[in-house]
Design a protein around this motif. Sequence first.
Motif, PDB file in Angstrom:
ATOM      1  N   GLU A  50       0.822  -1.207   0.000  1.00  0.00           N
ATOM      2  CA  GLU A  50       0.000   0.000   0.000  1.00  0.00           C
ATOM      3  C   GLU A  50       0.860   1.263   0.000  1.00  0.00           C
ATOM      4  O   GLU A  50       0.534   2.242  -0.683  1.00  0.00           O
ATOM      5  CB  GLU A  50      -0.949   0.020   1.207  1.00  0.00           C
ATOM      6  N   ALA A  51       1.959   1.236   0.718  1.00  0.00           N
ATOM      7  CA  ALA A  51       2.862   2.398   0.737  1.00  0.00           C
ATOM      8  C   ALA A  51       3.403   2.668  -0.666  1.00  0.00           C
ATOM      9  O   ALA A  51       3.529   3.829  -1.087  1.00  0.00           O
ATOM     10  CB  ALA A  51       4.012   2.161   1.715  1.00  0.00           C
TER      11      ALA A  51
ATOM     12  N   ALA B 165      -8.541   8.733  -0.122  1.00  0.00           N
ATOM     13  CA  ALA B 165      -8.127  10.125   0.108  1.00  0.00           C
ATOM     14  C   ALA B 165      -7.267  10.637  -1.047  1.00  0.00           C
ATOM     15  O   ALA B 165      -7.441  11.782  -1.497  1.00  0.00           O
ATOM     16  CB  ALA B 165      -7.375  10.241   1.431  1.00  0.00           C
ATOM     17  N   GLN B 166      -6.358   9.805  -1.546  1.00  0.00           N
ATOM     18  CA  GLN B 166      -5.510  10.195  -2.690  1.00  0.00           C
ATOM     19  C   GLN B 166      -6.371  10.484  -3.912  1.00  0.00           C
ATOM     20  O   GLN B 166      -6.168  11.467  -4.610  1.00  0.00           O
ATOM     21  CB  GLN B 166      -4.563   9.065  -3.061  1.00  0.00           C
TER      22      GLN B 166
ATOM     23  N   SER C 164      -9.024   0.636   1.544  1.00  0.00           N
ATOM     24  CA  SER C 164      -7.903   1.536   1.827  1.00  0.00           C
ATOM     25  C   SER C 164      -8.371   2.989   1.887  1.00  0.00           C
ATOM     26  O   SER C 164      -8.511   3.643   0.851  1.00  0.00           O
ATOM     27  CB  SER C 164      -6.809   1.396   0.759  1.00  0.00           C
ATOM     28  N   PRO C 165      -8.583   3.519   3.087  1.00  0.00           N
ATOM     29  CA  PRO C 165      -8.971   4.928   3.220  1.00  0.00           C
ATOM     30  C   PRO C 165      -7.928   5.870   2.621  1.00  0.00           C
ATOM     31  O   PRO C 165      -8.266   6.937   2.122  1.00  0.00           O
ATOM     32  CB  PRO C 165      -9.088   5.138   4.738  1.00  0.00           C
ATOM     33  N   GLU C 166      -6.655   5.454   2.645  1.00  0.00           N
ATOM     34  CA  GLU C 166      -5.595   6.303   2.106  1.00  0.00           C
ATOM     35  C   GLU C 166      -5.705   6.420   0.583  1.00  0.00           C
ATOM     36  O   GLU C 166      -5.482   7.504   0.026  1.00  0.00           O
ATOM     37  CB  GLU C 166      -4.210   5.759   2.492  1.00  0.00           C
ATOM     38  N   VAL C 167      -6.037   5.330  -0.086  1.00  0.00           N
ATOM     39  CA  VAL C 167      -6.223   5.374  -1.535  1.00  0.00           C
ATOM     40  C   VAL C 167      -7.438   6.236  -1.874  1.00  0.00           C
ATOM     41  O   VAL C 167      -7.402   7.031  -2.814  1.00  0.00           O
ATOM     42  CB  VAL C 167      -6.357   3.948  -2.128  1.00  0.00           C
TER      43      VAL C 167
ATOM     44  N   LEU D  48       0.580   4.182  -2.802  1.00  0.00           N
ATOM     45  CA  LEU D  48       0.376   5.603  -2.493  1.00  0.00           C
ATOM     46  C   LEU D  48       1.447   6.469  -3.134  1.00  0.00           C
ATOM     47  O   LEU D  48       1.156   7.567  -3.630  1.00  0.00           O
ATOM     48  CB  LEU D  48       0.323   5.821  -0.977  1.00  0.00           C
TER      49      LEU D  48
ATOM     50  N   ASN E   8       0.848   9.327  -5.894  1.00  0.00           N
ATOM     51  CA  ASN E   8       1.368  10.670  -5.639  1.00  0.00           C
ATOM     52  C   ASN E   8       2.166  11.169  -6.846  1.00  0.00           C
ATOM     53  O   ASN E   8       1.984  12.308  -7.308  1.00  0.00           O
ATOM     54  CB  ASN E   8       2.246  10.654  -4.388  1.00  0.00           C
TER      55      ASN E   8
ATOM     56  N   ARG F 242      -8.293  13.725  -3.481  1.00  0.00           N
ATOM     57  CA  ARG F 242      -7.420  14.903  -3.619  1.00  0.00           C
ATOM     58  C   ARG F 242      -7.125  15.190  -5.081  1.00  0.00           C
ATOM     59  O   ARG F 242      -7.142  16.337  -5.520  1.00  0.00           O
ATOM     60  CB  ARG F 242      -6.110  14.689  -2.849  1.00  0.00           C
TER      61      ARG F 242
END
Length: 196
Positions: free
Chosen positions: A51-52, A120-121, A115-118, A55, A59, A124
């Motif tokens: 996942e890192a 959010a990406q 994945s909440p981070e994905v 991201l 990015n 954005r």
Amino acid sequence: MPDREAAQDQAISAAEDLFYSRGIQAVGMDAVRDASGLSLKRLYQLFPSKEALVLQFLNRRDRQWRQALAHHVDTHTTPEEQVIAVFEWLHTWFSKPDYRGCAFINSFGELGGISPEVVAQARRHKQAFRDYLVALVTATGRPATLGDQLVLLAEGAITTAAITGTSQPATQARDAARLLMLAYSRHDRAHSDGSQ
């Protein structure tokens, strides 16, 4: 052994090609290892999880995508031309042989539920594109609501082009954008003349 920054760049480049062409879930870290030439141990030193790495891929994709779009738009002089240039750039993007749609929509579709981070990406990226296009539209003297409408046209074209495998949706969206801009110009003139 390459220094950390060079190794990260190497890994992200390999992952970007694989994730975009095959899908994130279909690509394991062993495939990234093989494509990047880095050992699995080195990969996990650079990115503690897949996942890192995803991201970081998103990015970089966001930065490069928005820079390429702005570079193209900036070659046009009038605000009206700049708005239309967005759709012309989309046509160029859709025409690339490796076009598989929006990496953010694809990532959201694959990982949005886990994945909440994905998520959010992706949000954005879409918000930044919306803000950019709305700013271009308001620079023409037309309202932000038109910008939101043109964003929907662009987003629809991005998805339709990926599914149909043709660049035609960009041309259709561009023509619709021109009509909407013309309609708003007529509406404004009618109101400034005091007529309905």
